[in-house]
Design an enzyme around this catalytic site. Structure first.
Site, short mmCIF file in Angstrom:
data_model
loop_
_atom_site.label_atom_id
_atom_site.label_comp_id
_atom_site.label_asym_id
_atom_site.label_seq_id
_atom_site.Cartn_x
_atom_site.Cartn_y
_atom_site.Cartn_z
N CYS A 9 6.80 -1.56 20.61
CA CYS A 9 7.32 -1.42 21.96
C CYS A 9 6.15 -1.42 22.92
O CYS A 9 5.01 -1.16 22.53
CB CYS A 9 8.04 -0.08 22.12
SG CYS A 9 9.49 0.07 21.07
N GLY A 35 7.92 -6.33 22.43
CA GLY A 35 9.33 -6.05 22.14
C GLY A 35 10.23 -6.93 22.99
O GLY A 35 10.05 -6.99 24.20
N ASN A 109 6.50 4.41 22.57
CA ASN A 109 6.01 3.42 21.61
C ASN A 109 5.50 4.20 20.40
O ASN A 109 4.63 5.05 20.53
CB ASN A 109 4.88 2.62 22.26
CG ASN A 109 4.19 1.65 21.29
OD1 ASN A 109 3.05 1.27 21.51
ND2 ASN A 109 4.87 1.25 20.23
N GLY A 110 6.09 3.91 19.23
CA GLY A 110 5.67 4.60 18.01
C GLY A 110 6.88 5.01 17.20
O GLY A 110 7.98 4.48 17.39
N TYR A 249 -3.13 -8.36 14.74
CA TYR A 249 -2.00 -9.21 15.10
C TYR A 249 -1.27 -8.81 16.39
O TYR A 249 -0.97 -9.67 17.22
CB TYR A 249 -1.00 -9.23 13.94
CG TYR A 249 0.31 -9.89 14.23
CD1 TYR A 249 0.38 -11.25 14.53
CD2 TYR A 249 1.50 -9.17 14.23
CE1 TYR A 249 1.60 -11.87 14.82
CE2 TYR A 249 2.72 -9.78 14.50
CZ TYR A 249 2.76 -11.13 14.80
OH TYR A 249 3.95 -11.72 15.08
#
Ligand code: SF4
Length: 482
Positions: A9, A35, A109-110, A249
């Site tokens: 995210c 996302g 985010n996580g 990535y």
């Protein structure tokens, strides 16, 4: 791009700008790669908070009219790919509630690894959950807190969490940024004139002409209000565990994460890969887009020409209408096409950032051979991926990871390459310029820095992901599946 770990995210927040929602929209635009399932913005004019959340891309959700419904000088925004909870509008963020401490909205985010434990205990105490997202537990903890002020209540709530979290939180007159003590996911702090900005990656600062100030430190809670910025240490110091896959990535190469340029780290991965896995060849070809930086490093180090022998179509949506007479390898072909004049008769080194199941690598190697390549040598700019992630990245279960259940030579045979080489763990850590202790490398080692939860639901989910059942060599995916 096809058979990959899925992005997580992106979060964004801004305080003190007359066009806060518009800048949040632009920030999310820059973070779209993190996302693509849903996006949302919550904004406040100091008195009242409003939010818009929809399924889809940032650009499809927001236009002038939508942004005009979000007035105010502070805003937060989110782009989501679901790593915990379903992909549904109810789980889209920001999640907003009104409670005894006032209105609050949160972007995450996580992955909170003790979310199920906390949720079960909150439900027993009477909490009614509206989503199945792990993020909602924070709001319930906040709403129930007896602390005297909103910031004390927030710090108290966050202190219950274990796992990976970078938060942007909005109250009607404050922006709060918080990061877990291990620093799994990135979170940057920036300035735009007098305004403060927080965001997952610095590419969002660049787009709005903001300047990078520093990272939100692991374990830090930053509260920004009319009286300025206050930094609170909410956790005792913990072992750092920055996600190394951000450098391999996820993050954009024009971003800086964990204090380092992603482009530089990724190019170094390619250089070290060339040193560790040399091979006689004529040309280095990246698998676009994520293999490009590593291929540049590989070609430079190997003193070989770099050629774009595979061209990616950037305008492909999520689904395709395939003709009744099926086209072989349609799913890959619609996104990638080989350049025959570059590949024909050449000994090709193909560079990619990872192999997950191996199905896509196999199709790409076939495609390069069909374009006339004399030899195909596949090189991967990180170690074999052998274990799933529980810290905010969507990964298949262990038995589906080809490197968890097959030897190097079995993988080489399956993908159909003349040779196959991965970067070593030491090489990867040397490339990102860090001491081994600063990074999470669990998906390459199976050693997890944060303990797993003990509750039954989460345990079941984990056993599904960790089961050691050896998978058969994967079958070809049905055509059209990307
Ligand atoms: S397990 Fe892998 S993807 Fe997950 S946080 Fe660790 S390094 Fe990143």
């Amino acid at each position: 791009m096809f058979d990959k770990f899925r992005e997580e995210c992106g979060v964004f927040g801004i305080f003190g700008h007359a066009e806060a929602a518009k800048l949040a929209y632009l920030g999310l635009y820059a973070l779209q790669h993190r996302g693509q399932e849903s996006a949302g913005i919550a904004a406040s004019d100091g008195l009242r908070m409003r939010a818009v959340r929809e399924m889809g891309y940032v650009n499809d959700i927001f236009d002038h009219a939508t942004i005009a419904t979000l007035p105010g000088h502070l805003a937060i925004g989110h782009t989501r790919y679901s790593t915990a909870g379903d992909s549904a509008l109810s789980n889209a963020q920001p999640i907003m509630i009104d409670c005894v401490h006032g209105q609050v909205a949160i972007c995450h985010n996580g992955n909170i690894v003790n979310a199920n434990e906390l949720r079960e205990s909150l439900v027993k105490q009477g909490s009614i959950f509206q989503t199945n997202s792990d993020t909602e537990v924070v709001l319930h903890l906040y709403a129930r807190s007896q602390a005297g002020t909103f910031d004390e209540a927030l710090v108290e709530s966050i202190a219950h969490l274990t796992g990976a979290f970078s938060f942007a939180i909005l109250t009607k007159d404050h922006l709060i940024a918080a990061r877990d003590p291990h620093g799994f996911r990135p979170l940057a702090l920036g300035r735009l004139g007098e305004a403060w900005v927080v965001c997952s990656e610095t590419c969002a600062l660049d787009l709005i002409n903001a300047t990078y100030v520093r990272e939100v430190e692991p374990g830090e809670v930053i509260v920004i209000g009319a009286n300025g910025l206050q930094s609170i240490r909410a956790f005792p110091p913990a072992k750092l565990a920055h996600c190394v896959f951000e450098h391999v990535y996820f993050a954009r190469p024009d971003s800086e994460v964990f204090g380092q340029s992603v482009n530089d780290a990724r190019t170094n991965l390619g250089k070290l890969l060339a040193r560790e896995t040399p091979v006689d060849a004529d040309v280095v070809v990246p698998i676009p887009d994520s293999g490009v930086c590593a291929a540049i490093g590989y070609a430079e180090e190997a003193k070989l020409p770099l050629r774009f022998g595979l061209i990616r179509n950037h305008y492909v949506g999520r689904t395709f209408i395939e003709p009744a007479q099926s086209i072989r390898h349609f799913g890959v072909k619609v996104k990638l096409n080989p350049v025959k004049s570059i590949l024909a008769g050449q000994r090709v080194i193909l560079i990619d950032d990872s192999i997950v199941r191996g199905t896509t690598s196999r199709k790409i190697v076939k495609m390069v051979r069909a374009a006339g390549a004399a030899e195909v040598h596949l090189r991967i700019s990180c170690p074999p991926t052998v274990s799933p992630c529980f810290y905010g990245v969507d990964t298949p279960r262990r038995s589906e990871l080809i490197a968890a259940t097959h030897t190097l030579d079995e993988i080489r045979k399956y993908v159909g390459a003349d040779s196959l080489g991965y970067l070593s763990l030491d090489g990867m850590l040397a490339a990102v310029g860090a001491r081994q202790q600063s990074y999470c490398t669990s998906c390459y080692t199976g050693q997890y820095p944060v303990a797993f939860p003990q509750d039954r639901n989460a345990y079941l989910q984990l056993t599904l992901k960790l089961d050691g059942t050896p998978a058969p060599v994967p079958e070809e995916e049905p055509e059209g599946v990307v």
